[in-house]
Scaffold this active site. Structure first.
Site, PDB file in Angstrom:
ATOM      1  N   CYS A   1     -24.387  16.941 -21.252  1.00 10.93           N
ATOM      2  CA  CYS A   1     -24.689  18.380 -21.305  1.00 10.93           C
ATOM      3  C   CYS A   1     -25.302  18.848 -22.621  1.00 10.93           C
ATOM      4  O   CYS A   1     -26.434  19.348 -22.620  1.00 10.93           O
ATOM      5  CB  CYS A   1     -23.428  19.176 -21.008  1.00 10.93           C
ATOM      6  SG  CYS A   1     -22.888  18.999 -19.297  1.00 10.93           S
TER       7      CYS A   1
ATOM      8  N   GLY B   1     -22.628  14.116 -27.954  1.00 12.39           N
ATOM      9  CA  GLY B   1     -23.438  13.451 -26.927  1.00 12.39           C
ATOM     10  C   GLY B   1     -23.003  13.947 -25.568  1.00 12.39           C
ATOM     11  O   GLY B   1     -22.550  15.081 -25.433  1.00 12.39           O
TER      12      GLY B   1
ATOM     13  N   VAL C   1     -19.245  17.460 -11.698  1.00 11.54           N
ATOM     14  CA  VAL C   1     -19.047  18.879 -11.396  1.00 11.54           C
ATOM     15  C   VAL C   1     -18.749  19.099  -9.915  1.00 11.54           C
ATOM     16  O   VAL C   1     -17.770  19.754  -9.548  1.00 11.54           O
ATOM     17  CB  VAL C   1     -20.290  19.695 -11.834  1.00 11.54           C
ATOM     18  CG1 VAL C   1     -20.239  21.115 -11.257  1.00 11.54           C
ATOM     19  CG2 VAL C   1     -20.365  19.760 -13.345  1.00 11.54           C
TER      20      VAL C   1
ATOM     21  N   THR D   1     -26.532  23.335 -14.240  1.00 11.26           N
ATOM     22  CA  THR D   1     -27.032  24.112 -15.379  1.00 11.26           C
ATOM     23  C   THR D   1     -28.549  24.228 -15.260  1.00 11.26           C
ATOM     24  O   THR D   1     -29.258  23.216 -15.301  1.00 11.26           O
ATOM     25  CB  THR D   1     -26.628  23.424 -16.700  1.00 11.26           C
ATOM     26  OG1 THR D   1     -25.202  23.286 -16.706  1.00 11.26           O
ATOM     27  CG2 THR D   1     -27.083  24.233 -17.901  1.00 11.26           C
TER      28      THR D   1
ATOM     29  N   LYS E   1     -21.724   6.097  -3.042  1.00 10.65           N
ATOM     30  CA  LYS E   1     -20.734   7.042  -3.571  1.00 10.65           C
ATOM     31  C   LYS E   1     -19.930   7.653  -2.426  1.00 10.65           C
ATOM     32  O   LYS E   1     -18.697   7.726  -2.466  1.00 10.65           O
ATOM     33  CB  LYS E   1     -21.493   8.144  -4.315  1.00 10.65           C
ATOM     34  CG  LYS E   1     -20.774   8.727  -5.478  1.00 10.65           C
ATOM     35  CD  LYS E   1     -21.644   9.744  -6.185  1.00 10.65           C
ATOM     36  CE  LYS E   1     -21.550   9.579  -7.689  1.00 10.65           C
ATOM     37  NZ  LYS E   1     -22.310  10.577  -8.430  1.00 10.65           N
TER      38      LYS E   1
ATOM     39  N   GLU F   1     -15.543  17.275 -19.051  1.00 15.33           N
ATOM     40  CA  GLU F   1     -15.099  15.977 -18.539  1.00 15.33           C
ATOM     41  C   GLU F   1     -13.859  15.566 -19.327  1.00 15.33           C
ATOM     42  O   GLU F   1     -13.754  15.832 -20.515  1.00 15.33           O
ATOM     43  CB  GLU F   1     -16.211  14.929 -18.702  1.00 15.33           C
ATOM     44  CG  GLU F   1     -17.347  15.178 -17.727  1.00 15.33           C
ATOM     45  CD  GLU F   1     -18.547  14.268 -17.953  1.00 15.33           C
ATOM     46  OE1 GLU F   1     -18.394  13.177 -18.512  1.00 15.33           O
ATOM     47  OE2 GLU F   1     -19.660  14.687 -17.576  1.00 15.33           O
TER      48      GLU F   1
HETATM   49  P1  NAD Z   1     -23.861  13.891 -11.878  1.00 18.70           P
HETATM   50  O1  NAD Z   1     -25.090  13.122 -12.200  1.00 18.70           O
HETATM   51  O2  NAD Z   1     -22.533  13.310 -12.181  1.00 18.70           O
HETATM   52  O3  NAD Z   1     -23.871  14.271 -10.318  1.00 18.70           O
HETATM   53  C1  NAD Z   1     -24.970  14.755  -9.639  1.00 18.70           C
HETATM   54  C2  NAD Z   1     -24.866  14.280  -8.205  1.00 18.70           C
HETATM   55  O4  NAD Z   1     -25.874  14.908  -7.409  1.00 18.70           O
HETATM   56  C3  NAD Z   1     -25.085  12.772  -8.036  1.00 18.70           C
HETATM   57  O5  NAD Z   1     -23.983  12.201  -7.363  1.00 18.70           O
HETATM   58  C4  NAD Z   1     -26.362  12.660  -7.207  1.00 18.70           C
HETATM   59  O6  NAD Z   1     -26.365  11.546  -6.338  1.00 18.70           O
HETATM   60  C5  NAD Z   1     -26.331  13.961  -6.435  1.00 18.70           C
HETATM   61  N1  NAD Z   1     -27.637  14.403  -5.920  1.00 18.70           N
HETATM   62  C6  NAD Z   1     -28.837  14.387  -6.522  1.00 18.70           C
HETATM   63  N2  NAD Z   1     -29.783  14.874  -5.693  1.00 18.70           N
HETATM   64  C7  NAD Z   1     -29.150  15.213  -4.548  1.00 18.70           C
HETATM   65  C8  NAD Z   1     -29.598  15.777  -3.309  1.00 18.70           C
HETATM   66  N3  NAD Z   1     -30.863  16.089  -3.114  1.00 18.70           N
HETATM   67  N4  NAD Z   1     -28.672  15.996  -2.367  1.00 18.70           N
HETATM   68  C9  NAD Z   1     -27.375  15.673  -2.557  1.00 18.70           C
HETATM   69  N5  NAD Z   1     -26.899  15.135  -3.710  1.00 18.70           N
HETATM   70  C10 NAD Z   1     -27.791  14.904  -4.680  1.00 18.70           C
HETATM   71  O7  NAD Z   1     -24.036  15.286 -12.594  1.00 18.70           O
HETATM   72  P2  NAD Z   1     -22.895  16.255 -13.173  1.00 18.70           P
HETATM   73  O8  NAD Z   1     -22.424  15.746 -14.482  1.00 18.70           O
HETATM   74  O9  NAD Z   1     -21.923  16.543 -12.105  1.00 18.70           O
HETATM   75  O10 NAD Z   1     -23.757  17.564 -13.481  1.00 18.70           O
HETATM   76  C11 NAD Z   1     -24.327  18.342 -12.443  1.00 18.70           C
HETATM   77  C12 NAD Z   1     -24.868  19.621 -13.030  1.00 18.70           C
HETATM   78  O11 NAD Z   1     -23.796  20.371 -13.622  1.00 18.70           O
HETATM   79  C13 NAD Z   1     -25.879  19.421 -14.158  1.00 18.70           C
HETATM   80  O12 NAD Z   1     -26.830  20.452 -14.093  1.00 18.70           O
HETATM   81  C14 NAD Z   1     -25.044  19.548 -15.412  1.00 18.70           C
HETATM   82  O13 NAD Z   1     -25.800  19.967 -16.525  1.00 18.70           O
HETATM   83  C15 NAD Z   1     -24.060  20.624 -14.997  1.00 18.70           C
HETATM   84  N6  NAD Z   1     -22.782  20.575 -15.713  1.00 18.70           N
HETATM   85  C16 NAD Z   1     -22.195  19.376 -15.991  1.00 18.70           C
HETATM   86  C17 NAD Z   1     -20.966  19.349 -16.649  1.00 18.70           C
HETATM   87  C18 NAD Z   1     -20.306  18.030 -16.981  1.00 18.70           C
HETATM   88  O14 NAD Z   1     -19.379  18.030 -17.787  1.00 18.70           O
HETATM   89  N7  NAD Z   1     -20.734  16.914 -16.405  1.00 18.70           N
HETATM   90  C19 NAD Z   1     -20.339  20.553 -17.006  1.00 18.70           C
HETATM   91  C20 NAD Z   1     -20.945  21.747 -16.671  1.00 18.70           C
HETATM   92  C21 NAD Z   1     -22.167  21.752 -16.032  1.00 18.70           C
END
Ligand code: NAD
Length: 435
Positions: free
Chosen positions: A260, A257, A11, A120, A35, A152
Site C-alpha cells: 500500500c 514497504g 482486503v 484504493t 485460490k 495486514e
Molecule cells: P490482493 O492482490 O491480495 O488481492 C486482489 C485479488 O483480486 C486477487 O486475488 C486477484 O486474483 C483478484 N482479482 C483481480 N482481478 C479480478 C477480477 N477481474 N475478478 C475477480 N477477482 C480479481 O490485493 P489486496 O492487498 O487485497 O488489495 C486490494 C485493494 O485494496 C488494493 O487497491 C489495495 O491498495 C487496497 N488495500 C489494501 C490493503 C492491504 O493491507 N492489503 C489495505 C487497504 C486497502
C-alpha cells in the site's frame, strides 16, 4: 443482506468474511481458480491471524461461498464490493483496469445494485465509474467509494472494529444501506463518516501519505542521531509522549514497504502531476524511503570493507522477509532490497521467515535458500540481518546465535536489541539511529 465481494485478496477475503460473520449472505468471487479451490476447502491462501477460523465457520454455516465466475448470486445482491488490486503503472499512477472490468461485469448482471469500491483508487474514479454506468445505460446503479483502512497482520480486528468507517456517495438511499451494513462494526461508538465520493477517495490516500511521511521523517532523524551520538529510541519515545505527536508510526527502520504505502504514495504524486502541481513532501518521502533502504545496505557494505572482508560466496543470514510482522506479504518489502543487494555482492543468502518463506522462494527461486529454523539460517553465516520485527526475534538465544555464527555481527533493521547488551555479549551490532 446479500453481498458480493469481488477479489479475495487480503482486503476482499477479510471484508467478505467479516460481513458474513455478522449474518450477511456473502459470495466471494475471484478469477484465480487455484485460490478459489483452496478457499472452498477452507484453506486460506495467505497468512492473516484469526482469519482461517472465521472463514471455515461462516462457510460451514452457509453464509460464505466462493466462486470463480459472476453467477446468479450477483443478481440478488444489494451491494457488490470491488476489492481487486490496483497496482502501479510505470508512471506511478494506479492501474484501474481490474476495477473497471469488474464494474462492467457487475453492471451486466444487475442494473440496480450498489457498487462499492474498496480497492484504493485515485480521486475521480467514482465519477468515471458513474459515467461508465451512464454509457452502459445503467443509471440506476449507484457508486459508493468505501476505502479500506485495515492493516495486514490485524486485518480481522481492524475490519470488525474500525477506528472509523468512511464512505462517499451522492445518493441518499445508499446512506441507510451503508449505515445498516456497518452498524455492527461500530458498536463502541466509532464514527461512520459519509461524505462525497471525491473526499472519501482522497481520505484514503491522505491517511497513507501522513503515516508514510511520519515513518520517513523519524528515519531521517535516525540518520542524524547516528552522527551526533543520540539514541533514536529515547528520542522517539520522548517526542511521542507529546499528545500532539503520539507514539504510532514512529518506529525507525530500514524503511516502509508493503502493497500500500509505496504504491499509494506514487499514485498520489502522479495525481499531483496530473494537476501540474508538485507534491514536495510526498516526493521527499518517497525518495527518503528509497535512501533509507540503500543506507542500510551501505552499512553492511561498509562494515565488511572496514574489516577488509568480501562477502562474495560467504553465507549471510536473514531473519524476516515479510514487509512487517504478522503477515506473509512480501510485496515491496524492504527486505527485498537487502536480498537484492546481497545477491549482487554474490553472498550466499539464507533466509528464515516464520510465514513468508514460500513467497520468497516464489520470487527468488534457487538464488536464495529458505530454511524452517531461525538458528539453522545462522549455521556458519558471516553475519545476520534482522529485517522484520517478528516477536519471536525479540528474545533469541544469543549464546546459540554466537555459537552458530562464523562472525558475530548483526545488522538490525528493526532495532530489536539493546546496543549495550549486544556489546556486552560481544556482538558487532549495527542498528538504526543508535550507536
Ligand atoms: P490482493 O492482490 O491480495 O488481492 C486482489 C485479488 O483480486 C486477487 O486475488 C486477484 O486474483 C483478484 N482479482 C483481480 N482481478 C479480478 C477480477 N477481474 N475478478 C475477480 N477477482 C480479481 O490485493 P489486496 O492487498 O487485497 O488489495 C486490494 C485493494 O485494496 C488494493 O487497491 C489495495 O491498495 C487496497 N488495500 C489494501 C490493503 C492491504 O493491507 N492489503 C489495505 C487497504 C486497502
Amino acid at each position: 443482506m446479500k453481498i458480493t465481494v469481488v477479489g479475495t485478496g487480503y482486503v476482499g477475503l477479510v471484508t467478505g468474511t467479516c460481513f458474513a460473520d455478522t449474518g450477511n449472505m456473502v459470495t466471494c468471487i475471484d478469477t484465480d481458480e487455484k485460490k478459489i479451490e483452496r478457499l472452498k476447502k477452507g484453506d486460506i491462501p495467505f497468512y492473516e491471524p484469526g482469519l482461517s477460523e472465521l472463514v471455515i465457520r461462516n462457510q460451514q454455516e452457509g453464509r460464505l461461498v466462493f466462486t470463480t465466475g459472476f453467477t446468479d448470486e450477483i443478481k440478488q445482491s444489494s451491494v457488490a464490493f470491488i476489492c481487486v488490486g490496483t497496482p502501479s503503472r510505470k508512471d506511478g499512477s494506479a492501474n484501474l483496469d481490474f476495477v473497471f472490468q469488474v464494474a462492467r461485469d457487475i453492471a451486466h448482471l444487475n442494473d440496480s445494485i450498489i457498487i462499492a469500491v474498496k480497492s484504493t483508487v485515485p480521486v475521480g474514479t467514482a465519477a468515471e465509474l458513474k459515467s461508465l454506468m451512464h454509457q452502459l445505460g445503467k443509471d440506476r446503479i449507484r457508486i459508493v467509494s468505501n476505502p479500506e483502512f485495515l492493516r495486514e497482520g490485524c486485518a480481522v480486528e481492524d475490519c470488525m472494529k474500525p477506528d472509523r468507517v468512511v464512505f462517499g456517495t451522492d445518493s441518499y438511499d445508499t446512506l441507510k444501506v451503508f449505515h445498516d451494513l456497518y452498524q455492527s462494526f461500530v458498536r463502541t461508538g466509532n464514527p461512520i463518516m459519509s461524505m462525497d465520493n471525491v473526499s472519501a477517495e482522497m481520505t484514503k490516500y491522505v491517511s497513507n501519505c501522513i503515516l508514510a511521511a511520519r515513518i520517513a521523517l523519524i528515519n531521517e532523524m535516525s540518520l542524524l542521531c547516528e552522527k551526533v551520538g543520540a539514541d533514536i529510541t529515547q528520542v522517539r519515545q520522548a517526542a511521542g509522549a507529546d499528545h500532539r505527536i503520539g507514539t504510532q508510526y514512529l518506529f525507525p527502520s530500514i524503511g516502509f514497504g508493503g502493497s500500500c504505502f509505496p504504491k499509494d504514495l506514487r499514485a498520489m504524486a502522479s495525481l499531483f502531476r496530473d494537476y501540474e502541481m508538485r507534491a514536495n513532501v510526498l516526493e521527499a518521502t518517497i525518495l527518503a524511503n528509497e535512501l533509507q533502504k540503500k543506507n542500510f545496505c551501505r552499512k553492511i557494505k561498509n562494515y565488511y570493507a572496514e574489516i577488509d572482508m568480501s562477502i562474495a560466496h560467504k553465507k549471510i543470514a536473514i531473519w524476516g522477509a515479510s514487509f512487517k510482522a504478522r503477515t506473509d506479504d512480501v510485496r515491496e518489502s524492504p527486505a527485498l532490497d537487502v536480498i537484492d543487494f546481497l545477491i549482487k555482492e554474490e553472498a550466499k543468502v539464507v533466509i528464515y521467515d516464520p510465514k513468508a518463506n514460500s513467497n520468497i522462494t516464489a520470487l527468488y527461486g534457487s538464488q536464495v535458500k529458505c530454511v524452517d529454523d531461525p538458528y539453522e539460517a545462522l549455521d556458519g553465516a558471516f553475519g545476520l540481518c534482522v529485517l522484520t520485527e517478528w516477536n519471536q526475534f525479540r528474545h533469541p538465544d544469543f549464546d546459540m546465535m554466537a555459537s552458530k555464527l562464523s562472525k558475530k555481527v548483526i545488522f538490525d533493521g528493526r532495532n530489536l536489541y539493546s546496543p549495550a547488551k549486544m556489546k556486552e555479549l560481544g556482538f558487532a551490532y549495527h542498528s538504526i539511529g543508535r550507536v
